[in-house]
Design a protein around this motif. Structure first.
Motif, PDB file in Angstrom:
ATOM      1  N   GLY A   8       0.805  -1.371  -0.174  1.00  0.00           N
ATOM      2  CA  GLY A   8      -0.054  -0.179   0.051  1.00  0.00           C
ATOM      3  C   GLY A   8       0.785   1.328   0.027  1.00  0.00           C
ATOM      4  N   THR A   9       2.133   1.253  -0.226  1.00  0.00           N
ATOM      5  CA  THR A   9       2.983   2.381  -0.009  1.00  0.00           C
ATOM      6  C   THR A   9       3.318   2.723  -1.721  1.00  0.00           C
ATOM      7  OG1 THR A   9       4.969   0.859  -0.062  1.00  0.00           O
ATOM      8  CG2 THR A   9       4.137   1.847   1.954  1.00  0.00           C
ATOM      9  N   PRO A  10       3.508   4.096  -1.813  1.00  0.00           N
ATOM     10  CA  PRO A  10       3.735   4.323  -3.176  1.00  0.00           C
ATOM     11  C   PRO A  10       5.165   3.779  -3.669  1.00  0.00           C
ATOM     12  CG  PRO A  10       3.415   6.203  -1.759  1.00  0.00           C
ATOM     13  CD  PRO A  10       3.473   5.176  -0.953  1.00  0.00           C
ATOM     14  N   ILE A  11       5.060   3.336  -4.980  1.00  0.00           N
ATOM     15  CA  ILE A  11       6.355   2.505  -5.664  1.00  0.00           C
ATOM     16  C   ILE A  11       6.929   3.468  -6.540  1.00  0.00           C
ATOM     17  CG2 ILE A  11       4.486   1.736  -7.523  1.00  0.00           C
ATOM     18  CD1 ILE A  11       6.384  -1.017  -7.034  1.00  0.00           C
ATOM     19  N   ASN A  12       8.243   3.199  -6.323  1.00  0.00           N
ATOM     20  CA  ASN A  12       9.153   4.212  -7.229  1.00  0.00           C
ATOM     21  C   ASN A  12       9.895   3.053  -8.227  1.00  0.00           C
ATOM     22  OD1 ASN A  12       8.380   6.856  -6.177  1.00  0.00           O
ATOM     23  ND2 ASN A  12       9.491   6.229  -4.350  1.00  0.00           N
ATOM     24  N   PRO A  13       9.552   3.121  -9.346  1.00  0.00           N
ATOM     25  CA  PRO A  13      10.312   2.159  -9.997  1.00  0.00           C
ATOM     26  C   PRO A  13      12.039   2.545 -10.099  1.00  0.00           C
ATOM     27  CG  PRO A  13       9.096   3.383 -11.511  1.00  0.00           C
ATOM     28  CD  PRO A  13       8.667   3.839 -10.045  1.00  0.00           C
ATOM     29  N   THR A  14      12.673   1.446 -10.124  1.00  0.00           N
ATOM     30  CA  THR A  14      14.073   1.819 -10.543  1.00  0.00           C
ATOM     31  C   THR A  14      14.495   2.368 -12.036  1.00  0.00           C
ATOM     32  OG1 THR A  14      14.834  -0.539 -11.260  1.00  0.00           O
ATOM     33  CG2 THR A  14      14.660   0.078  -8.867  1.00  0.00           C
ATOM     34  N   PRO A  15      15.547   2.808 -12.329  1.00  0.00           N
ATOM     35  CA  PRO A  15      15.940   3.391 -13.874  1.00  0.00           C
ATOM     36  C   PRO A  15      15.980   1.870 -14.328  1.00  0.00           C
ATOM     37  CG  PRO A  15      16.833   4.850 -12.167  1.00  0.00           C
ATOM     38  CD  PRO A  15      16.280   3.673 -11.472  1.00  0.00           C
ATOM     39  N   ILE A  64      16.209  -0.051   3.260  1.00  0.00           N
ATOM     40  CA  ILE A  64      17.290  -1.444   3.429  1.00  0.00           C
ATOM     41  C   ILE A  64      17.198  -1.768   4.878  1.00  0.00           C
ATOM     42  CG2 ILE A  64      19.915  -1.860   3.155  1.00  0.00           C
ATOM     43  CD1 ILE A  64      20.244   0.105   1.165  1.00  0.00           C
ATOM     44  N   ASP A  65      16.804  -3.115   4.796  1.00  0.00           N
ATOM     45  CA  ASP A  65      16.950  -3.545   6.101  1.00  0.00           C
ATOM     46  C   ASP A  65      16.962  -5.149   6.164  1.00  0.00           C
ATOM     47  OD1 ASP A  65      13.237  -2.712   6.267  1.00  0.00           O
ATOM     48  OD2 ASP A  65      14.216  -4.328   5.402  1.00  0.00           O
ATOM     49  N   ASP A  66      16.423  -5.824   7.037  1.00  0.00           N
ATOM     50  CA  ASP A  66      16.712  -7.474   6.981  1.00  0.00           C
ATOM     51  C   ASP A  66      16.000  -8.131   6.288  1.00  0.00           C
ATOM     52  OD1 ASP A  66      18.917  -7.327   8.880  1.00  0.00           O
ATOM     53  OD2 ASP A  66      17.655  -7.691  10.529  1.00  0.00           O
ATOM     54  N   ASP A  67      14.617  -7.592   5.973  1.00  0.00           N
ATOM     55  CA  ASP A  67      13.688  -7.978   5.123  1.00  0.00           C
ATOM     56  C   ASP A  67      13.742  -7.831   3.507  1.00  0.00           C
ATOM     57  OD1 ASP A  67      10.343  -6.503   5.745  1.00  0.00           O
ATOM     58  OD2 ASP A  67      12.392  -5.811   5.110  1.00  0.00           O
ATOM     59  N   VAL A  68      14.818  -7.128   3.131  1.00  0.00           N
ATOM     60  CA  VAL A  68      14.814  -7.015   1.895  1.00  0.00           C
ATOM     61  C   VAL A  68      15.235  -8.335   0.831  1.00  0.00           C
ATOM     62  CG1 VAL A  68      16.176  -5.643   0.034  1.00  0.00           C
ATOM     63  CG2 VAL A  68      15.672  -4.676   2.181  1.00  0.00           C
ATOM     64  N   THR A  69      14.278  -8.479  -0.047  1.00  0.00           N
ATOM     65  CA  THR A  69      14.573  -9.644  -1.039  1.00  0.00           C
ATOM     66  C   THR A  69      15.747  -9.549  -1.724  1.00  0.00           C
ATOM     67  OG1 THR A  69      13.299  -8.996  -2.804  1.00  0.00           O
ATOM     68  CG2 THR A  69      12.043 -10.075  -0.954  1.00  0.00           C
ATOM     69  N   GLU A  70      16.161 -10.435  -2.394  1.00  0.00           N
ATOM     70  CA  GLU A  70      17.382 -10.534  -3.232  1.00  0.00           C
ATOM     71  C   GLU A  70      17.004  -9.544  -4.468  1.00  0.00           C
ATOM     72  OE1 GLU A  70      20.163 -13.439  -5.918  1.00  0.00           O
ATOM     73  OE2 GLU A  70      19.184 -14.137  -4.099  1.00  0.00           O
ATOM     74  N   ASN A  71      15.773  -9.675  -4.834  1.00  0.00           N
ATOM     75  CA  ASN A  71      15.284  -8.826  -6.082  1.00  0.00           C
ATOM     76  C   ASN A  71      15.390  -7.528  -5.705  1.00  0.00           C
ATOM     77  OD1 ASN A  71      14.654  -8.511  -8.832  1.00  0.00           O
ATOM     78  ND2 ASN A  71      12.419  -8.299  -8.055  1.00  0.00           N
ATOM     79  N   GLU A  72      14.759  -7.192  -4.493  1.00  0.00           N
ATOM     80  CA  GLU A  72      14.937  -5.657  -4.076  1.00  0.00           C
ATOM     81  C   GLU A  72      16.088  -5.248  -3.948  1.00  0.00           C
ATOM     82  OE1 GLU A  72      10.647  -5.831  -1.619  1.00  0.00           O
ATOM     83  OE2 GLU A  72      12.701  -6.410  -0.691  1.00  0.00           O
ATOM     84  N   MET A  73      17.227  -6.179  -3.329  1.00  0.00           N
ATOM     85  CA  MET A  73      18.498  -5.632  -3.158  1.00  0.00           C
ATOM     86  C   MET A  73      19.102  -5.247  -4.739  1.00  0.00           C
ATOM     87  SD  MET A  73      20.786  -4.404  -1.230  1.00  0.00           S
ATOM     88  CE  MET A  73      20.275  -4.750   0.490  1.00  0.00           C
ATOM     89  N   ASN A  74      18.964  -6.074  -5.412  1.00  0.00           N
ATOM     90  CA  ASN A  74      19.589  -5.820  -7.021  1.00  0.00           C
ATOM     91  C   ASN A  74      18.857  -4.509  -7.413  1.00  0.00           C
ATOM     92  OD1 ASN A  74      21.067  -8.221  -6.824  1.00  0.00           O
ATOM     93  ND2 ASN A  74      19.572  -9.530  -7.772  1.00  0.00           N
ATOM     94  N   GLU A  75      17.701  -4.288  -7.338  1.00  0.00           N
ATOM     95  CA  GLU A  75      17.183  -3.047  -7.722  1.00  0.00           C
ATOM     96  C   GLU A  75      17.889  -2.007  -7.067  1.00  0.00           C
ATOM     97  OE1 GLU A  75      12.669  -4.793  -9.035  1.00  0.00           O
ATOM     98  OE2 GLU A  75      12.789  -3.240  -7.471  1.00  0.00           O
ATOM     99  N   ILE A  76      17.966  -2.228  -5.818  1.00  0.00           N
ATOM    100  CA  ILE A  76      18.712  -0.929  -5.278  1.00  0.00           C
ATOM    101  C   ILE A  76      20.052  -0.757  -5.770  1.00  0.00           C
ATOM    102  CG2 ILE A  76      19.745  -0.312  -2.887  1.00  0.00           C
ATOM    103  CD1 ILE A  76      17.042  -1.832  -1.505  1.00  0.00           C
ATOM    104  N   LEU A  77      20.774  -1.941  -5.760  1.00  0.00           N
ATOM    105  CA  LEU A  77      22.134  -1.598  -6.334  1.00  0.00           C
ATOM    106  C   LEU A  77      22.222  -1.210  -7.823  1.00  0.00           C
ATOM    107  CD1 LEU A  77      23.713  -5.051  -4.847  1.00  0.00           C
ATOM    108  CD2 LEU A  77      23.878  -2.884  -4.216  1.00  0.00           C
ATOM    109  N   ASN A  78      21.161  -1.482  -8.662  1.00  0.00           N
ATOM    110  CA  ASN A  78      21.214  -0.939 -10.028  1.00  0.00           C
ATOM    111  C   ASN A  78      20.923   0.493  -9.940  1.00  0.00           C
ATOM    112  OD1 ASN A  78      21.586  -3.369 -11.469  1.00  0.00           O
ATOM    113  ND2 ASN A  78      19.466  -3.983 -11.468  1.00  0.00           N
ATOM    114  N   PHE A  79      20.099   1.036  -8.874  1.00  0.00           N
ATOM    115  CA  PHE A  79      19.740   2.266  -8.834  1.00  0.00           C
ATOM    116  C   PHE A  79      20.929   3.131  -8.493  1.00  0.00           C
ATOM    117  CE2 PHE A  79      17.199   6.150  -8.282  1.00  0.00           C
ATOM    118  CZ  PHE A  79      17.788   6.571  -7.299  1.00  0.00           C
TER     119      PHE A  79
END
Length: 124
Positions: A45-52, A98-113
């Motif tokens: 339910g939170t606003p979503i901000n797509p990665t580049p 960025i916390d303990d429940d970040v999935t691998e896919n989410e972490m990859n998106e963070i790193l790509n950003f």
């Protein structure tokens, strides 16, 4: 992100199913993530901000200009330049999630950003 991006993505998809789009891009984005982008909010339910990177994948999938999606997502101003205020806010948002429940896919998106931010000036 305004819902303009979500509406535009939905229009581009047309009658094609979300699963079909995900399969066509070899699962690089899940059908549920694409659905969240179209709605403008995550399943939480939170606003979503797509990665580049996600926007790049979608621009290729729908054969549309990457800059158009970047602009609709708030990464570029009306002249097509990086919107520093928007990028800084998004960086803070990413850092806050960025916390303990970040999935691998989410972490990859963070790193790509992060890579996008670090390399954007080198690619001019």
């Amino acid at each position: 992100m305004t819902n303009a991006l979500g509406e535009y993505l939905r229009e581009l998809r047309g009658k094609e199913s979300l699963r079909s789009v995900s399969e066509r891009i070899n699962g690089r984005l899940s059908h549920s993530y694409i659905s969240d982008l179209e709605k403008g909010v995550s399943r939480r339910g939170t606003p979503i901000n797509p990665t580049p990177e996600a926007l790049k994948i979608l621009s290729e999938a729908y054969n549309v200009k990457y800059d158009k999606l970047m602009s609709l997502a708030g990464y570029l101003d009306k002249e097509g330049h990086a919107d520093q205020k928007q990028l800084n806010q998004k960086q803070l948002t990413v850092a806050a999630h960025i916390d303990d429940d970040v999935t691998e896919n989410e972490m990859n998106e963070i790193l790509n950003f992060i890579d996008f931010i670090k390399n954007r000036d080198h690619n001019k």
